[in-house]
Structures are given as structure tokens and as C-alpha cells.
Scaffold this motif. Structure first.
Motif, PDB file in Angstrom:
ATOM      1  N   ASN A   1       1.949 -27.959   4.347  1.00  0.00           N
ATOM      2  CA  ASN A   1       2.922 -27.107   3.671  1.00  0.00           C
ATOM      3  C   ASN A   1       2.375 -26.491   2.377  1.00  0.00           C
ATOM      4  O   ASN A   1       3.086 -26.377   1.385  1.00  0.00           O
ATOM      5  N   THR A   2       1.110 -26.093   2.397  1.00  0.00           N
ATOM      6  CA  THR A   2       0.507 -25.449   1.235  1.00  0.00           C
ATOM      7  C   THR A   2       1.315 -24.230   0.795  1.00  0.00           C
ATOM      8  O   THR A   2       1.558 -24.024  -0.404  1.00  0.00           O
ATOM      9  N   ILE A   3       1.740 -23.407   1.745  1.00  0.00           N
ATOM     10  CA  ILE A   3       2.511 -22.198   1.418  1.00  0.00           C
ATOM     11  C   ILE A   3       3.801 -22.548   0.705  1.00  0.00           C
ATOM     12  O   ILE A   3       4.167 -21.923  -0.311  1.00  0.00           O
ATOM     13  N   GLU A   4       4.500 -23.557   1.189  1.00  0.00           N
ATOM     14  CA  GLU A   4       5.777 -23.950   0.576  1.00  0.00           C
ATOM     15  C   GLU A   4       5.570 -24.431  -0.857  1.00  0.00           C
ATOM     16  O   GLU A   4       6.361 -24.107  -1.758  1.00  0.00           O
ATOM     17  N   VAL A   5       4.513 -25.203  -1.098  1.00  0.00           N
ATOM     18  CA  VAL A   5       4.216 -25.671  -2.452  1.00  0.00           C
ATOM     19  C   VAL A   5       3.903 -24.486  -3.361  1.00  0.00           C
ATOM     20  O   VAL A   5       4.384 -24.411  -4.497  1.00  0.00           O
ATOM     21  N   ALA A   6       3.115 -23.553  -2.865  1.00  0.00           N
ATOM     22  CA  ALA A   6       2.759 -22.369  -3.660  1.00  0.00           C
ATOM     23  C   ALA A   6       3.989 -21.570  -4.035  1.00  0.00           C
ATOM     24  O   ALA A   6       4.134 -21.115  -5.184  1.00  0.00           O
ATOM     25  N   GLU A   7       4.896 -21.390  -3.096  1.00  0.00           N
ATOM     26  CA  GLU A   7       6.112 -20.629  -3.373  1.00  0.00           C
ATOM     27  C   GLU A   7       7.008 -21.372  -4.346  1.00  0.00           C
ATOM     28  O   GLU A   7       7.634 -20.772  -5.231  1.00  0.00           O
ATOM     29  N   ARG A   8       7.085 -22.697  -4.218  1.00  0.00           N
ATOM     30  CA  ARG A   8       7.891 -23.488  -5.155  1.00  0.00           C
ATOM     31  C   ARG A   8       7.345 -23.389  -6.573  1.00  0.00           C
ATOM     32  O   ARG A   8       8.116 -23.373  -7.544  1.00  0.00           O
ATOM     33  N   LEU A   9       6.024 -23.297  -6.713  1.00  0.00           N
ATOM     34  CA  LEU A   9       5.408 -23.188  -8.029  1.00  0.00           C
ATOM     35  C   LEU A   9       5.584 -21.796  -8.634  1.00  0.00           C
ATOM     36  O   LEU A   9       5.310 -21.597  -9.817  1.00  0.00           O
ATOM     37  N   GLY A  10       6.019 -20.846  -7.818  1.00  0.00           N
ATOM     38  CA  GLY A  10       6.244 -19.500  -8.319  1.00  0.00           C
ATOM     39  C   GLY A  10       4.998 -18.622  -8.319  1.00  0.00           C
ATOM     40  O   GLY A  10       4.939 -17.627  -9.056  1.00  0.00           O
TER      41      GLY A  10
END
Length: 248
Positions: free
Chosen positions: A45-54
Motif C-alpha cells: 500500500n505504498t500509494i495509500e501511504v503517499a496519499e495519506r502523507l499529502g
């Protein structure tokens, strides 16, 4: 901005979900304007983490394009955004973001147009957990490359690299391989264009979540590296016309 120069961090990511946040939070955002993360079809879930970080610029490859293919996307996007200083920072936390300020200032003050974070300068590589066989291979390959390319780098194999926008516009990095030998092909292009490379000492960190290639791929990489340096040497001697070095 650093002295009116736009600073962009590019993060080539593959299975970086466990380390991305820690890496991202240490970036000096008083100097950095944009962050680009390119996910190379990670199964986590690299993409999800990146999006959560903004992270504003998140690009996902539908299929894995390889380490070099990932960098091509990173640098193309950085140029599209008008980056004056572009730094590749791996999101696996193997290279400390705390060196970004020094690397930015070297390019921003016009001292050098390319800066590498070297794991070999000093004596920290083995202390930081670099496997002995990788250390020995690194030393052997670097010696051979320095002889063949008539240079004096402490290592050619670091993934911590900073470039001026001018360098990225002037070297045809899109011609380089999509696998790990991309890095050394790009070094050949940089030297061919007459640029010098500065180095700063970078602490070495090896741990379970840090990315690494296995022994078999390391052997393939080593042979590829020697091939790159040999072809560069022949090209400098006028005995070989290597299309990789030409912009056309």
C-alpha cells in the motif's frame, strides 16, 4: 526554494509502505518545493501511504518498469515541473534525508552540478551493515571504473544523487537501461558532457526493510557496470561510437 532555485525531491518507490513516512517526515521542507513519488507497481500500500502523507505528485506504474524505468519517470516529471535542483531520495530510509540540505547548497551555490551521497567515504560502510561481499565488490568495481573512466569517485553505486536541472536537460537519460545499470550509464553520460561530480559522506544503513538486490542480480549488475565503463573508455579513445552518449 534555495536562492530562487526550485528544489524537487524524487522518490522511486517499490514496496516502501513501511519506511516511506519516516523518510518523508525528515525532508527539510523549508528548502524543498515539490516531492514526486513514482510507485513501480508495488504489491503493498505504498500509494495509500503517499496519499495519506499529502504527497502532491504521486505516479503509479501499471506494470513494473524497473529501477531505471522508475527514475526516467521521476526525472521527466521533475523537468516538467521546472526543477532547478532535483534529488533522488530512496523512500526505504537507507539514505538519510538529513543530508539534503548540504546537497542542495552545493548545487544551489554553483559549486557543482551533480552531487552523490557516498557510503564509502570514511569508514562507516561495514559499520552500518553493508554485507562484506557487497563492500568488496563495490571497492573492486569502483577501482576498475575509475581506471577505465579516468575519474576518482569513491563509489559509483550509491542511490543518493542530486542534479541541477541543466544536467537533466543535457544528458539523454531516457536512452539508459530500465534496470539497475541505469545509474552507471547515466554517470557515463554526465562525464561525457564534461560535468564533475561532488561527493558527501553518507551514513550507511542496512536493515530488513531497506531495498537490496540478491547475489545473482548483483553479479549481473557488476558485469553490466564493467561493460558500461569499458564502452565509455573506448568511446573516449575514439575507438567506439556509443549512441548512449549522444543526444540525437
Amino acid at each position: 526554494m534555495y536562492k530562487n532555485k526550485k528544489v524537487i525531491i524524487v522518490m522511486p518507490a517499490y514496496k516502501a509502505s513501511l519506511t516511506l513516512e519516516k523518510t518523508y517526515l525528515e525532508i527539510p521542507f523549508d528548502l524543498v518545493d515539490e516531492v514526486i513519488l513514482v510507485d513501480d507497481a508495488s504489491p503493498d500500500n505504498t500509494i495509500e501511504v503517499a496519499e495519506r502523507l499529502g504527497i502532491k505528485h504521486v505516479i503509479r506504474h501499471d506494470k513494473n518498469k524497473g529501477y531505471g524505468g522508475n527514475q526516467k519517470t521521476c526525472y521527466s516529471k521533475a523537468l516538467e515541473l521546472g526543477g532547478d535542483i532535483v534529488i533522488m531520495l530512496h523512500p526505504d530510509y537507507q539514505y538519510t534525508p538529513l543530508l539534503l540540505t548540504a546537497m542542495i547548497s552545493i548545487i544551489g551555490n554553483g559549486l557543482y552540478q551533480v552531487v552523490f551521497g557516498s557510503r564509502i567515504l570514511g569508514k562507516g560502510a561495514l559499520k552500518g551493515g553493508m554485507p562484506m561481499y557487497k563492500y568488496i565488490a563495490n571497492r573492486f568495481l569502483t577501482l576498475a571504473q575509475n581506471i577505465l573512466m579516468n575519474q576518482k569517485l569513491s563509489e559509483y553505486h550509491t542511490g543518493y544523487r542530486a542534479f541541477s536541472g541543466e544536467v537533466l536537460r543535457n544528458v539523454p537519460f531516457h536512452k539508459c537501461d530500465d534496470d539497475f545499470v541505469f545509474d552507471n550509464e547515466m554517470i557515463a553520460q554526465i562525464f561525457w558532457k564534461g560535468y564533475e561530480i561532488a561527493e558527501v559522506t553518507c551514513p550507511t544503513k542496512y536493515f530488513d526493510e531497506a531495498s537490496s538486490i540478491n547475489f545473482t542480480r548483483s553479479m549481473k549488475y557488476g558485469l553490466g557496470v564493467l561493460g558500461v565503463s569499458s564502452r565509455y573508455c573506448l568511446a573516449k579513445l575514439g575507438l567506439w561510437k556509443w549512441n548512449l552518449l549522444e543526444n540525437q
